[in-house]
Design a protein around this motif. Structure first.
Motif, mmCIF file in Angstrom:
data_model
loop_
_atom_site.group_PDB
_atom_site.id
_atom_site.type_symbol
_atom_site.label_atom_id
_atom_site.label_comp_id
_atom_site.label_asym_id
_atom_site.label_seq_id
_atom_site.Cartn_x
_atom_site.Cartn_y
_atom_site.Cartn_z
ATOM 1 N N LEU A 1 0.839 -1.214 0.000
ATOM 2 C CA LEU A 1 0.000 0.000 0.000
ATOM 3 C C LEU A 1 0.869 1.257 0.000
ATOM 4 N N LEU A 2 1.930 1.251 0.800
ATOM 5 C CA LEU A 2 2.824 2.415 0.823
ATOM 6 C C LEU A 2 3.479 2.598 -0.550
ATOM 7 N N TYR A 3 3.869 1.505 -1.155
ATOM 8 C CA TYR A 3 4.499 1.586 -2.478
ATOM 9 C C TYR A 3 3.533 2.198 -3.505
ATOM 10 N N LEU A 4 2.300 1.707 -3.518
ATOM 11 C CA LEU A 4 1.330 2.221 -4.507
ATOM 12 C C LEU A 4 1.032 3.696 -4.267
ATOM 13 N N GLY B 1 1.512 9.125 -5.774
ATOM 14 C CA GLY B 1 1.324 10.383 -5.035
ATOM 15 C C GLY B 1 -0.109 10.562 -4.562
ATOM 16 N N ARG B 2 -0.800 9.440 -4.344
ATOM 17 C CA ARG B 2 -2.201 9.515 -3.901
ATOM 18 C C ARG B 2 -2.453 8.581 -2.714
ATOM 19 N N LEU B 3 -3.574 8.791 -2.056
ATOM 20 C CA LEU B 3 -4.023 7.966 -0.922
ATOM 21 C C LEU B 3 -3.119 8.054 0.298
ATOM 22 N N LEU B 4 -2.228 9.014 0.309
ATOM 23 C CA LEU B 4 -1.385 9.293 1.469
ATOM 24 C C LEU B 4 -1.234 10.805 1.519
ATOM 25 N N PRO B 5 -1.726 11.440 2.610
ATOM 26 C CA PRO B 5 -1.710 12.900 2.615
ATOM 27 C C PRO B 5 -0.297 13.469 2.589
ATOM 28 N N GLY B 6 -0.189 14.694 2.104
ATOM 29 C CA GLY B 6 1.099 15.385 2.132
ATOM 30 C C GLY B 6 1.279 16.085 3.474
ATOM 31 N N LEU C 1 2.240 11.085 8.581
ATOM 32 C CA LEU C 1 2.561 10.162 9.678
ATOM 33 C C LEU C 1 1.306 9.617 10.343
ATOM 34 N N ARG C 2 0.244 10.433 10.410
ATOM 35 C CA ARG C 2 -1.025 9.935 10.983
ATOM 36 C C ARG C 2 -1.540 8.757 10.155
ATOM 37 N N THR D 1 -8.383 12.502 5.625
ATOM 38 C CA THR D 1 -8.754 12.249 4.230
ATOM 39 C C THR D 1 -8.614 10.746 3.959
ATOM 40 N N TYR D 2 -9.422 10.255 3.046
ATOM 41 C CA TYR D 2 -9.416 8.830 2.689
ATOM 42 C C TYR D 2 -7.997 8.416 2.274
ATOM 43 N N SER D 3 -7.505 7.350 2.877
ATOM 44 C CA SER D 3 -6.101 6.998 2.654
ATOM 45 C C SER D 3 -5.908 5.485 2.700
ATOM 46 N N ILE D 4 -4.663 5.078 2.488
ATOM 47 C CA ILE D 4 -4.329 3.651 2.574
ATOM 48 C C ILE D 4 -4.599 3.093 3.976
#
Ligand SMILES: N[C@@H](CCC(=O)N[C@@H](CS)C(=O)NCC(=O)O)C(=O)O
Length: 224
Positions: A86-89, A94-99, A105-106, A167-170
């Protein structure tokens, strides 16, 4: 602004990610993420009930003999462990993980909470409560109590929050397929109203409805 689609989607020769998976929560995390991201992929079923996870070809990709695993032919990369995938994708697109450091980190924090808590504990509930009821009452009691504790933690986290990391994330994608087995866990989601609201909102997403049925349809998404 909506995130940009990754530049390689639909360009030139089809970029294909090979997904080795089965009809389980850990497998569904990845097919849901791939559907959300619109990345082209080919699903290869690995029937863990028949021991296919021990075949040498699969072990070369996933040395821990567990699904899911991916091969990204673009990057020449094989990867096991759903959290790492999931982290790799997310990194790749550059999506599903906030900047931003803290929001990022959350999301990783709650992804790790799933990997270290929800997955292993709910897995034990499935083993003892669903599949081996009556054989080990202490284990049933212990893992069910731990599952309820984790549901309580999730419910409090989701109070006044749409998603676990805002926000919706991994992190949501990692947790949701485990909650979708609430019936196996004998858990009534009405006891956890914030979890129920979050669960239903994610269940309504088209990508989730598609990714849930990879590599094959077993049943409809359970709805409380
Ligand atoms: N920590 C791993 C767990 C993967 C896992 O437990 N996969 C199960 C199916 S959900 C599996 O392949 N089991 C086969 C076996 O244990 O032989 C991950 O998150 O990817």
């Amino acid at each position: 602004m909506p995130p940009q689609a990754p530049s390689f989607v639909g360009e030139g020769p089809q970029t294909v990610i090979d997904l080795y998976t089965w009809t389980t929560p850990n497998g569904r995390k990845i097919s849901i993420a791939l559907e959300e991201l619109g990345l082209p992929y080919t699903a290869h079923p690995v029937d863990i009930g028949k021991g296919e996870q021990f075949k040498p070809d699969f072990l070369a990709i996933s040395p821990n003999n567990k699904i899911p695993a991916i091969v990204d032919r673009d990057a020449g990369l094989a990867l096991m462990e759903s959290g790492a995938i999931l982290l790799y994708l997310a990194e790749k697109t550059g999506r599903l993980l906030p900047g931003g450091l803290e929001p990022r980190l959350r999301a990783i924090e709650w992804l790790m909470w799933q990997m270290g808590g929800v997955g292993p504990m709910f897995g034990q509930v499935h083993h003892f409560v669903k599949y081996n009821k009556g054989k080990a009452p202490y284990a049933e009691e212990r893992f069910l109590a731990e599952a309820h504790r984790l549901y309580g933690v999730l419910d409090r986290r989701l109070a006044g929050r749409e998603f676990v990391a805002d926000t919706y994330s991994i992190a949501d994608i990692a947790i949701w397929p485990w909650v979708s087995r609430y019936e196996w866990q004998t858990v009534d989601l009405n006891r956890y109203p914030n979890v129920k609201r979050w669960y239903l909102a994610i269940a309504a997403r088209p990508a989730v409805q598609k990714g849930y049925h990879v590599p094959k349809k077993v049943q409809e998404i359970p709805l409380p």
